[in-house]
Design a protein around this motif. Structure first.
Motif, PDB file in Angstrom:
ATOM      1  N   UNK A   1       5.217   2.388  -8.790  1.00 19.05           N
ATOM      2  CA  UNK A   1       4.055   1.497  -8.776  1.00 19.05           C
ATOM      3  C   UNK A   1       4.171   0.379  -9.807  1.00 19.05           C
ATOM      4  N   UNK A   2       4.911   0.613 -10.903  1.00 25.11           N
ATOM      5  CA  UNK A   2       5.103  -0.422 -11.924  1.00 25.11           C
ATOM      6  C   UNK A   2       5.933  -1.585 -11.401  1.00 25.11           C
ATOM      7  N   UNK A   3       6.636  -1.376 -10.283  1.00 29.60           N
ATOM      8  CA  UNK A   3       7.436  -2.433  -9.672  1.00 29.60           C
ATOM      9  C   UNK A   3       6.724  -3.014  -8.457  1.00 29.60           C
ATOM     10  N   UNK A   4       5.416  -2.967  -8.444  1.00 29.34           N
ATOM     11  CA  UNK A   4       4.696  -3.488  -7.296  1.00 29.34           C
ATOM     12  C   UNK A   4       3.319  -4.003  -7.637  1.00 29.34           C
ATOM     13  N   UNK A   5       2.767  -4.779  -6.706  1.00 33.88           N
ATOM     14  CA  UNK A   5       1.395  -5.261  -6.794  1.00 33.88           C
ATOM     15  C   UNK A   5       0.825  -5.347  -5.383  1.00 33.88           C
ATOM     16  N   UNK A   6      -0.460  -5.191  -5.275  1.00 34.04           N
ATOM     17  CA  UNK A   6      -1.150  -5.400  -4.003  1.00 34.04           C
ATOM     18  C   UNK A   6      -1.571  -6.862  -3.945  1.00 34.04           C
ATOM     19  N   UNK A   7      -0.983  -7.607  -3.003  1.00 32.70           N
ATOM     20  CA  UNK A   7      -1.207  -9.043  -2.919  1.00 32.70           C
ATOM     21  C   UNK A   7      -1.510  -9.458  -1.484  1.00 32.70           C
ATOM     22  N   UNK A   8      -2.260 -10.537  -1.321  1.00 33.33           N
ATOM     23  CA  UNK A   8      -2.404 -11.123   0.001  1.00 33.33           C
ATOM     24  C   UNK A   8      -1.030 -11.528   0.521  1.00 33.33           C
ATOM     25  N   UNK A   9      -0.845 -11.466   1.822  1.00 33.34           N
ATOM     26  CA  UNK A   9       0.468 -11.700   2.422  1.00 33.34           C
ATOM     27  C   UNK A   9       1.059 -13.048   2.009  1.00 33.34           C
ATOM     28  N   UNK A  10       0.250 -14.107   2.005  1.00 31.96           N
ATOM     29  CA  UNK A  10       0.754 -15.434   1.630  1.00 31.96           C
ATOM     30  C   UNK A  10       1.192 -15.479   0.170  1.00 31.96           C
ATOM     31  N   UNK A  11       0.429 -14.833  -0.709  1.00 31.27           N
ATOM     32  CA  UNK A  11       0.791 -14.828  -2.130  1.00 31.27           C
ATOM     33  C   UNK A  11       2.094 -14.070  -2.329  1.00 31.27           C
ATOM     34  N   UNK A  12       2.276 -12.964  -1.605  1.00 31.01           N
ATOM     35  CA  UNK A  12       3.531 -12.231  -1.699  1.00 31.01           C
ATOM     36  C   UNK A  12       4.709 -13.108  -1.269  1.00 31.01           C
ATOM     37  N   UNK A  13       4.562 -13.824  -0.144  1.00 29.32           N
ATOM     38  CA  UNK A  13       5.646 -14.682   0.333  1.00 29.32           C
ATOM     39  C   UNK A  13       5.985 -15.771  -0.678  1.00 29.32           C
ATOM     40  N   UNK A  14       4.972 -16.375  -1.273  1.00 23.77           N
ATOM     41  CA  UNK A  14       5.226 -17.428  -2.262  1.00 23.77           C
ATOM     42  C   UNK A  14       5.812 -16.856  -3.557  1.00 23.77           C
ATOM     43  N   UNK A  15       5.438 -15.641  -3.893  1.00 29.16           N
ATOM     44  CA  UNK A  15       6.035 -14.958  -5.054  1.00 29.16           C
ATOM     45  C   UNK A  15       7.527 -14.724  -4.806  1.00 29.16           C
ATOM     46  N   UNK A  16       7.872 -14.255  -3.610  1.00 28.43           N
ATOM     47  CA  UNK A  16       9.276 -14.001  -3.275  1.00 28.43           C
ATOM     48  C   UNK A  16      10.104 -15.290  -3.288  1.00 28.43           C
ATOM     49  N   UNK A  17       9.469 -16.428  -2.978  1.00 26.76           N
ATOM     50  CA  UNK A  17      10.171 -17.712  -2.939  1.00 26.76           C
ATOM     51  C   UNK A  17      10.187 -18.411  -4.293  1.00 26.76           C
ATOM     52  N   UNK A  18       9.559 -17.813  -5.301  1.00 23.00           N
ATOM     53  CA  UNK A  18       9.536 -18.419  -6.626  1.00 23.00           C
ATOM     54  C   UNK A  18       8.535 -19.548  -6.763  1.00 23.00           C
ATOM     55  N   UNK A  19       7.609 -19.662  -5.818  1.00 29.17           N
ATOM     56  CA  UNK A  19       6.604 -20.723  -5.887  1.00 29.17           C
ATOM     57  C   UNK A  19       5.458 -20.355  -6.822  1.00 29.17           C
ATOM     58  N   UNK A  20       5.288 -19.071  -7.055  1.00 29.13           N
ATOM     59  CA  UNK A  20       4.281 -18.592  -8.005  1.00 29.13           C
ATOM     60  C   UNK A  20       4.919 -17.503  -8.857  1.00 29.13           C
ATOM     61  N   UNK A  21       4.346 -17.253 -10.009  1.00 28.23           N
ATOM     62  CA  UNK A  21       4.851 -16.183 -10.870  1.00 28.23           C
ATOM     63  C   UNK A  21       3.708 -15.652 -11.728  1.00 28.23           C
ATOM     64  N   UNK A  22       4.012 -14.652 -12.536  1.00 30.14           N
ATOM     65  CA  UNK A  22       3.029 -14.073 -13.442  1.00 30.14           C
ATOM     66  C   UNK A  22       3.557 -14.172 -14.867  1.00 30.14           C
TER      67      UNK A  22
ATOM     68  N   UNK B   1       8.432 -10.626 -16.072  1.00 29.78           N
ATOM     69  CA  UNK B   1       9.030 -11.694 -16.870  1.00 29.78           C
ATOM     70  C   UNK B   1      10.423 -12.072 -16.381  1.00 29.78           C
ATOM     71  N   UNK B   2      11.184 -11.081 -15.894  1.00 22.75           N
ATOM     72  CA  UNK B   2      12.489 -11.390 -15.301  1.00 22.75           C
ATOM     73  C   UNK B   2      12.309 -12.283 -14.080  1.00 22.75           C
ATOM     74  N   UNK B   3      11.303 -11.955 -13.265  1.00 23.35           N
ATOM     75  CA  UNK B   3      11.021 -12.795 -12.091  1.00 23.35           C
ATOM     76  C   UNK B   3      10.565 -14.183 -12.537  1.00 23.35           C
ATOM     77  N   UNK B   4       9.705 -14.248 -13.565  1.00 28.03           N
ATOM     78  CA  UNK B   4       9.191 -15.540 -14.028  1.00 28.03           C
ATOM     79  C   UNK B   4      10.316 -16.451 -14.501  1.00 28.03           C
ATOM     80  N   UNK B   5      11.296 -15.879 -15.205  1.00 25.39           N
ATOM     81  CA  UNK B   5      12.439 -16.674 -15.667  1.00 25.39           C
ATOM     82  C   UNK B   5      13.174 -17.308 -14.486  1.00 25.39           C
TER      83      UNK B   5
END
Length: 307
Positions: A196-217, A271-275
């Motif tokens: 669970x520490x390697x996941x989040x519950x996100x709206x489908x569009x937010x997940x897609x943009x996260x995977x593409x590096x368009x958004x981060x945390x 943070x690894x993803x954010x970088x």
């Protein structure tokens, strides 16, 4: 009864898929000239088998959700034991599928067949992570599942594009890198790719943009907050909304979310993803060099205390 149904149906769907792939491979290897038509017929049969297996698994998933709702309490030791057993089975099944994929990709034609069919192949990996996240953030209550960023409540009656989905922070496709990090101690805050520490519950569009590096945390371990940051300026400056959200990306940009120990995502992985996302954003021209430098400094300052 529901639990047993899910376990056996998952194996049956895998067997149906493997048999379909075996038939497809045999027909392709035997095909010559006009005989390719025979192969096409068998490919159609393989697709039909996979579709049938999907329908059965979907029915099993509904039954499983009913079983979770009936559990009392939803987070007792028996449920935790079941989730652990299911996670082990999922990992084993994924390894089997990866072996098949490697075999089929030895020829480009079969590789294309695999890519087409695997898009439609049912996988319980996402469902398993979802169960872990619902257990962590919502006590196992499937009736109250919300997006981590927007707060939108999931509605099972909505189309998939509007649903709240279980998103892997570090993707399953890079599980080998994840395993290496675990071995050398780079990651200490997460037990596995489906933790669970390697996941989040996100709206489908937010997940897609996260995977593409368009958004981060952006994580702040000093005050235990996570900031949602929109790197794509087109999303940030316009009034585009993630489907299903009443608020635009502009409104959600820099939203601060309070978290607590024991009920939060891994700051290390975020943070690894954010970088990586900041690097992508700078190359794409979404952000200026100055903004990229500022973001990297913020990630670097937080890094020594990230977990």
């Amino acid at each position: 009864m529901y639990v047993l149904t899910l376990l056996f149906v998952s194996d049956d769907s895998l067997k149906a898929f493997l048999e379909a792939q075996r038939v497809a491979k045999a027909e392709w290897q035997a095909a010559r000239g006009d005989d390719k038509a025979v192969f096409q017929e068998n490919l159609g049969a393989a697709r039909a088998s996979v579709k049938s297996a999907q329908a059965v698994v979907e029915t099993a998933n509904i039954a499983y959700e009913n079983a979770l709702r009936a559990a009392a309490p939803p987070h007792d030791d028996s449920l935790k034991a079941f989730l652990e057993a299911q996670r082990v089975r999922d990992d084993q099944r994924q390894e089997q599928l990866e072996e098949i994929r490697a075999m089929l990709q030895k020829t480009s034609s079969l590789g294309r067949i695999w890519e087409h069919l695997s898009e439609k192949t049912p996988s319980s990996q996402g469902d398993n992570l979802r169960q872990e996240l619902v257990l962590l953030y919502h006590g196992g209550d499937l009736a109250h599942v919300n997006c981590f960023v927007s707060g939108v409540k999931d509605d099972a009656k909505q189309a998939q594009s509007l649903r709240v989905v279980a998103s892997h922070l570090w993707p399953r496709s890079k599980r080998e890198t994840f395993s290496q990090w675990k071995e050398d101690g780079s990651i200490t805050s997460c037990d596995g790719i489906n933790d669970a520490a390697n996941g989040l519950l996100l709206l489908n569009d937010i997940e897609n943009d996260f995977d593409k590096g368009k958004v981060c945390f952006l994580c702040n371990p000093f005050n235990m907050t996570v900031k949602f940051y929109v790197l794509d300026t087109i999303l940030r400056e316009n009034l585009d909304r993630p489907r299903g959200s009443p608020e635009s990306y502009k409104k959600l940009h820099e939203k601060v979310i309070q978290v607590e120990d024991g009920r939060r995502p891994s700051f290390q992985i975020l943070s690894m993803h954010a970088k990586e996302a900041v690097d992508v954003a700078e190359r794409q021209g979404w952000i200026t060099v100055g903004e990229a430098t500022r973001l990297r400094e913020g990630i670097k300052v937080a890094s020594p205390r990230q977990q």
